[in-house]
Design a protein around this motif. Structure first.
Motif, PDB file in Angstrom:
ATOM      1  N   ALA A 155      25.462  48.577  43.446  1.00  0.00           N
ATOM      2  CA  ALA A 155      26.223  49.809  43.807  1.00  0.00           C
ATOM      3  C   ALA A 155      27.103  49.874  43.187  1.00  0.00           C
ATOM      4  N   LEU A 156      28.088  49.060  44.226  1.00  0.00           N
ATOM      5  CA  LEU A 156      29.405  48.865  43.916  1.00  0.00           C
ATOM      6  C   LEU A 156      30.063  48.502  42.577  1.00  0.00           C
ATOM      7  N   ASN A 157      29.533  46.705  42.417  1.00  0.00           N
ATOM      8  CA  ASN A 157      29.906  46.553  40.937  1.00  0.00           C
ATOM      9  C   ASN A 157      28.799  46.022  40.438  1.00  0.00           C
ATOM     10  N   PRO A 158      27.958  46.541  39.959  1.00  0.00           N
ATOM     11  CA  PRO A 158      26.481  46.181  38.868  1.00  0.00           C
ATOM     12  C   PRO A 158      27.304  44.683  38.163  1.00  0.00           C
ATOM     13  N   MET A 159      27.717  44.220  38.262  1.00  0.00           N
ATOM     14  CA  MET A 159      27.889  42.026  37.899  1.00  0.00           C
ATOM     15  C   MET A 159      27.275  41.514  39.123  1.00  0.00           C
ATOM     16  N   GLY A 160      26.963  42.284  39.977  1.00  0.00           N
ATOM     17  CA  GLY A 160      27.074  40.666  41.421  1.00  0.00           C
ATOM     18  C   GLY A 160      28.111  40.264  41.493  1.00  0.00           C
ATOM     19  N   LYS A 161      29.446  39.873  41.723  1.00  0.00           N
ATOM     20  CA  LYS A 161      30.249  39.383  41.845  1.00  0.00           C
ATOM     21  C   LYS A 161      31.176  40.084  42.687  1.00  0.00           C
ATOM     22  N   VAL A 162      31.999  39.016  42.974  1.00  0.00           N
ATOM     23  CA  VAL A 162      33.097  39.472  43.827  1.00  0.00           C
ATOM     24  C   VAL A 162      34.190  37.981  43.080  1.00  0.00           C
ATOM     25  N   PRO A 163      35.756  38.857  43.547  1.00  0.00           N
ATOM     26  CA  PRO A 163      36.006  39.834  44.817  1.00  0.00           C
ATOM     27  C   PRO A 163      35.987  41.779  43.799  1.00  0.00           C
ATOM     28  N   ALA A 164      35.666  41.974  45.211  1.00  0.00           N
ATOM     29  CA  ALA A 164      35.896  43.721  44.844  1.00  0.00           C
ATOM     30  C   ALA A 164      36.501  44.248  46.145  1.00  0.00           C
ATOM     31  N   ILE A 165      37.043  45.187  45.747  1.00  0.00           N
ATOM     32  CA  ILE A 165      37.638  46.514  46.481  1.00  0.00           C
ATOM     33  C   ILE A 165      37.169  47.197  47.014  1.00  0.00           C
ATOM     34  N   ARG A 166      37.090  48.733  48.153  1.00  0.00           N
ATOM     35  CA  ARG A 166      37.092  50.015  48.050  1.00  0.00           C
ATOM     36  C   ARG A 166      38.062  50.718  48.936  1.00  0.00           C
ATOM     37  N   HIS A 167      38.928  50.620  47.825  1.00  0.00           N
ATOM     38  CA  HIS A 167      39.942  51.635  49.168  1.00  0.00           C
ATOM     39  C   HIS A 167      39.190  53.698  48.617  1.00  0.00           C
ATOM     40  N   GLY A 168      39.312  53.850  50.247  1.00  0.00           N
ATOM     41  CA  GLY A 168      38.468  55.182  49.823  1.00  0.00           C
ATOM     42  C   GLY A 168      37.486  55.269  49.500  1.00  0.00           C
ATOM     43  N   ASP A 169      37.104  56.236  47.668  1.00  0.00           N
ATOM     44  CA  ASP A 169      36.649  56.084  47.225  1.00  0.00           C
ATOM     45  C   ASP A 169      36.761  55.826  45.692  1.00  0.00           C
ATOM     46  N   THR A 170      37.552  54.969  45.873  1.00  0.00           N
ATOM     47  CA  THR A 170      38.336  54.197  44.977  1.00  0.00           C
ATOM     48  C   THR A 170      37.567  52.882  44.688  1.00  0.00           C
ATOM     49  N   VAL A 171      36.753  52.212  43.744  1.00  0.00           N
ATOM     50  CA  VAL A 171      36.204  51.151  44.204  1.00  0.00           C
ATOM     51  C   VAL A 171      37.343  49.992  42.875  1.00  0.00           C
ATOM     52  N   VAL A 172      37.318  48.934  42.180  1.00  0.00           N
ATOM     53  CA  VAL A 172      37.979  47.798  41.523  1.00  0.00           C
ATOM     54  C   VAL A 172      37.437  46.326  41.607  1.00  0.00           C
ATOM     55  N   THR A 173      37.082  46.018  40.681  1.00  0.00           N
ATOM     56  CA  THR A 173      36.664  45.333  40.359  1.00  0.00           C
ATOM     57  C   THR A 173      37.630  43.973  39.936  1.00  0.00           C
ATOM     58  N   GLU A 174      37.196  43.227  39.454  1.00  0.00           N
ATOM     59  CA  GLU A 174      38.113  42.279  38.864  1.00  0.00           C
ATOM     60  C   GLU A 174      39.552  41.775  39.212  1.00  0.00           C
ATOM     61  N   THR A 175      39.590  40.553  38.793  1.00  0.00           N
ATOM     62  CA  THR A 175      40.482  40.177  40.380  1.00  0.00           C
ATOM     63  C   THR A 175      42.044  41.184  39.406  1.00  0.00           C
ATOM     64  N   ALA A 176      43.056  40.692  38.842  1.00  0.00           N
ATOM     65  CA  ALA A 176      43.684  41.122  37.877  1.00  0.00           C
ATOM     66  C   ALA A 176      43.659  42.379  38.075  1.00  0.00           C
ATOM     67  N   ALA A 177      42.780  43.371  38.186  1.00  0.00           N
ATOM     68  CA  ALA A 177      42.726  44.796  38.293  1.00  0.00           C
ATOM     69  C   ALA A 177      42.799  45.144  39.775  1.00  0.00           C
ATOM     70  N   ILE A 178      42.472  44.331  40.134  1.00  0.00           N
ATOM     71  CA  ILE A 178      42.641  44.162  41.911  1.00  0.00           C
ATOM     72  C   ILE A 178      44.054  44.606  42.995  1.00  0.00           C
ATOM     73  N   CYS A 179      44.554  43.414  42.165  1.00  0.00           N
ATOM     74  CA  CYS A 179      45.851  42.403  42.001  1.00  0.00           C
ATOM     75  C   CYS A 179      47.371  44.293  41.246  1.00  0.00           C
ATOM     76  N   ALA A 180      46.869  44.956  40.276  1.00  0.00           N
ATOM     77  CA  ALA A 180      47.880  45.830  39.942  1.00  0.00           C
ATOM     78  C   ALA A 180      47.256  46.972  40.583  1.00  0.00           C
ATOM     79  N   TYR A 181      45.784  47.613  40.908  1.00  0.00           N
ATOM     80  CA  TYR A 181      46.134  48.136  41.385  1.00  0.00           C
ATOM     81  C   TYR A 181      46.613  48.180  43.159  1.00  0.00           C
ATOM     82  N   LEU A 182      46.534  47.199  43.432  1.00  0.00           N
ATOM     83  CA  LEU A 182      46.869  47.117  45.467  1.00  0.00           C
ATOM     84  C   LEU A 182      48.415  47.523  45.196  1.00  0.00           C
ATOM     85  N   ALA A 183      49.657  46.861  44.253  1.00  0.00           N
ATOM     86  CA  ALA A 183      50.862  47.326  44.357  1.00  0.00           C
ATOM     87  C   ALA A 183      51.112  48.640  43.427  1.00  0.00           C
ATOM     88  N   ASP A 184      50.311  48.722  43.402  1.00  0.00           N
ATOM     89  CA  ASP A 184      50.653  50.150  42.285  1.00  0.00           C
ATOM     90  C   ASP A 184      49.886  51.741  43.903  1.00  0.00           C
TER      91      ASP A 184
END
Length: 219
Positions: free
Chosen positions: A47-76
């Motif tokens: 339900a969080l990541n239909p790809m069934g892959k890791v990693p992923a993060i949930r920050h409050g109600d925001t879900v981010v998948t894809e490693t580069a996207a997670i890194c960019a999101y956390l920096a911001d």
């Protein structure tokens, strides 16, 4: 909604990159360990990541998948960690450029090499695959890291976490050619306290999982 930061991972996955990023960010987070093909394929995680892959993060109600996207999101999301050039800075150009160069051409070229996929030596075919050739990818990447401390010059950023991780893994596993510029760049990064902490956490988790697996087989 709570702002809890939850990290979904497996200790032998690209989650190691995100673990390092989280340690650089320095904010509290909770780790949810998943098994390949087991809990990673359960309905709750799909339900969080239909790809069934890791990693992923949930920050409050925001879900981010894809490693580069997670890194960019956390920096911001946590600008106080100073892991991205300021918004409006021209340094955002190389920051995004090389982070996503690693996520695109580097990933594709090394995956194809591992799978034995050979791109014909034809300009049209090489244009079709996007990265051209592995040699071209490595030459471009060498130009990005040679003669400077970090991708963005003097500032360590999330792009270094991502690019450095790919170079470190690739050289360790033989999917990327060892070059002096790569080795010296990776050495600068892997000695960072956050990188050392992250490796220690994931190595301990991996050893624990291997021990549990051994006990289950023995039983």
């Amino acid at each position: 909604m709570s702002d809890e930061l939850v990290f979904f991972t497996h200790p032998m996955s690209r989650g190691r990159i995100v673990r390092w990023m989280l340690e650089e960010v320095g904010q509290p987070y909770r780790t949810d360990l998943l098994d390949f093909g087991g809990s990673a394929r359960a309905a709750a995680y799909l339900a969080l990541n239909p790809m069934g892959k890791v990693p992923a993060i949930r920050h409050g109600d925001t879900v981010v998948t894809e490693t580069a996207a997670i890194c960019a999101y956390l920096a911001d999301a946590f600008p106080q960690a100073n892991l991205a050039p300021p918004h409006g800075s021209r340094a955002r150009g190389p920051y995004y450029r090389w982070m996503f160069f690693a996520a695109g051409p580097v990933e594709a070229a090394t995956t194809n090499k591992t799978l034995g996929v050979v791109v014909p030596d034809d300009p049209r075919m090489r244009g079709m695959v996007g990265y051209g050739s592995l040699a071209a990818v490595l030459d471009a990447l060498e130009g990005a890291v040679a003669g400077r401390d970090y991708i963005c010059g003097d500032q360590f950023t999330a792009a270094d976490v991502y690019v450095g991780s790919h170079l470190g893994w690739g050289m360790s596993f033989g999917t990327l050619e060892k070059r002096p510029a790569f080795e010296s760049y990776v050495a600068r990064l892997t000695d960072r306290p956050a990188a050392i902490r992250a490796r220690g956490i994931d190595d301990a988790l991996l050893a624990e999982r291997q021990q549990q697996t051994g006990q289950q087989r023995a039983g």
